[in-house]
Design an enzyme around this catalytic site. Structure first.
Site, PDB file in Angstrom:
ATOM      1  N   TYR A 123       0.736  -1.216   0.029  1.00 22.24           N
ATOM      2  CA  TYR A 123       0.001   0.153   0.057  1.00 22.24           C
ATOM      3  C   TYR A 123       0.817   1.155  -0.104  1.00 22.24           C
ATOM      4  O   TYR A 123       0.371   2.407  -0.060  1.00 22.24           O
ATOM      5  CB  TYR A 123      -0.965  -0.052   1.256  1.00 22.24           C
ATOM      6  CG  TYR A 123      -2.337  -0.850   0.819  1.00 22.24           C
ATOM      7  CD1 TYR A 123      -1.882  -2.237   0.948  1.00 22.24           C
ATOM      8  CD2 TYR A 123      -3.542  -0.304   1.112  1.00 22.24           C
ATOM      9  CE1 TYR A 123      -3.034  -2.967   0.627  1.00 22.24           C
ATOM     10  CE2 TYR A 123      -4.369  -1.303   0.873  1.00 22.24           C
ATOM     11  CZ  TYR A 123      -4.319  -2.582   0.621  1.00 22.24           C
ATOM     12  OH  TYR A 123      -5.472  -3.234   0.209  1.00 22.24           O
ATOM     13  N   LYS A 170       3.292 -14.985   4.222  1.00 25.69           N
ATOM     14  CA  LYS A 170       3.850 -15.959   3.199  1.00 25.69           C
ATOM     15  C   LYS A 170       5.322 -15.740   3.106  1.00 25.69           C
ATOM     16  O   LYS A 170       6.145 -15.583   1.951  1.00 25.69           O
ATOM     17  CB  LYS A 170       3.416 -14.997   1.758  1.00 25.69           C
ATOM     18  CG  LYS A 170       3.259 -16.190   0.579  1.00 25.69           C
ATOM     19  CD  LYS A 170       2.398 -17.309   0.665  1.00 25.69           C
ATOM     20  CE  LYS A 170       2.629 -18.171  -0.627  1.00 25.69           C
ATOM     21  NZ  LYS A 170       1.671 -19.273  -0.498  1.00 25.69           N
TER      22      LYS A 170
END
Ligand code: NAI
Length: 333
Positions: A123, A170
């Site tokens: 972001y 992840k």
């Protein structure tokens, strides 16, 4: 009795309708709030040619607590998103989204809180063009940014007697960025002496759908948190029910997870529960726990009874019907 000054941004679309309902419900608790109304967004842009007038910043910086309606993000007019701009400007690094269906009386209850890192990750919006057919986007993770959100999540776990914190990541693929977040998660878990459960984000999505009641408190990075919280909203009845808090060290902004819903704006159809639960989080932040609990309990009772339901909940009632039902329920002791 204490008095509080709060900045109220009605916003666009359904924003003015649902924030009006929330203000009436908060006022019905008897807590004295001086609402300073300033506006930002599409409507203000159309009128004044500016998305966020200076008076909005001045009010936020003076009052430090904000209840904000959803804001339409105008396409191609400078800001990518006003919401992202405000979070960045005031460094509102912790996005907290509780997801629960405690009002249901069947099946296993869902009751989890998602702590989403709100200022880093993808972001930051830094993208590069390599060729006209090849682009890259930068994902940012810092130790400082990871520490402060993980501290917030573990602090919450400690204060609310949670047995574990689940960290979604992840790191098997993104060894540096997600790897750092995970490493700081492990350190923070040791510091607080609260177990850390590590779950890879794709498995996390499946687990949340298959068995959501196993989760209590989830902490994760910006994009994963955004996706998981909408997934969570879908598990408990939709966006009309999910509140959020954006917390920094100085300023706190409370808003519904949903957007300005232009398809139903101005029709008295929107569900005011999400913004009202956000206002209850705001009352808790101000230390008015009893008033917050009274609003939350009334909403749970109205939902459990199921007599008053807005369209998103499968009924035919209006925003005003829902607001009235919540206020009526608050008066039942
Ligand atoms: P949205 O959340 O506004 O609407 C998605 C769907 O959910 C629509 O069908 C809408 O009718 C329904 N819905 C949303 N809130 C509801 C409520 N309280 N009661 C009943 N139904 C409700 O998402 P969308 O359409 O993608 O975005 C519309 C605008 O809102 C865009 O300009 C977007 O940028 C902005 N937005 C602003 C946010 C904010 O201010 N925090 C957050 C998300 C989107």
């Amino acid at each position: 009795m204490r008095k509080y000054n709060v900045t109220l941004i009605p916003g666009d679309g359904i924003g003015p309708e649902v924030t009006k309902a929330a203000v009436e419900i908060v006022n019905a608790t008897g807590i004295e709030i001086i609402w300073e109304i300033v506006n930002a967004g599409q409507d203000v842009f159309d009128e004044k040619g500016i998305l966020i007038p200076d008076e909005v910043y001045e009010s936020i910086e003076k009052n430090k607590v904000v209840l904000k309606g959803p804001i339409t993000t105008p396409i191609g007019k400078g800001f990518r998103s006003i919401n992202v701009a405000l979070r960045k400007k005031y460094d509102l690094y912790a996005n907290i989204r509780p997801i629960s269906n405690l009002w249901k009386n069947d099946g296993k209850p869902i009751n989890m809180v998602i702590f989403r890192e709100n200022t880093e990750g993808l972001y930051i919006g830094i993208e590069h063009e390599i060729t006209k057919d090849h682009f890259v986007s930068i994902k940012k993770t810092t130790r400082e940014g990871s520490e402060r959100i993980l501290d917030k999540a573990f602090e919450y776990a400690k204060n609310n007697a949670k047995e574990k914190v689940t960290l979604a990541h992840k790191a098997n693929i993104l060894k540096m960025t997600d790897g750092l977040f995970l490493e700081v998660g492990r350190e923070t878990s040791k510091k607080y002496q609260i177990p850390l459960e590590e779950v890879i984000i794709d498995n996390m999505c499946m687990q949340m759908v298959m068995n959501p009641s196993q989760f209590d408190l989830i902490v994760t990075m910006n994009l994963y948190g955004d996706i998981l919280s909408d997934l969570g909203a879908g598990l408990v009845g939709g966006l009309g029910l999910i509140p959020s808090a954006n917390i920094g060290d100085e300023i706190a902004m409370f808003e519904a997870v949903h957007g300005s819903a232009p398809d139903i704006a101005g029709k008295n159809l929107a569900n005011p529960i999400a913004i009202t639960l956000s206002a209850a989080m705001m009352l808790r932040h101000l230390g008015e726990t009893k008033a917050a609990e009274s609003i939350e309990a009334s909403i749970n009772r109205v939902l459990l009874k199921g007599e008053i339901r807005t369209k998103d909940l499968g009924g035919n009632n209006t925003t005003i019907d829902m607001k009235d039902a919540i206020i009526k329920e608050m008066k039942v002791k």
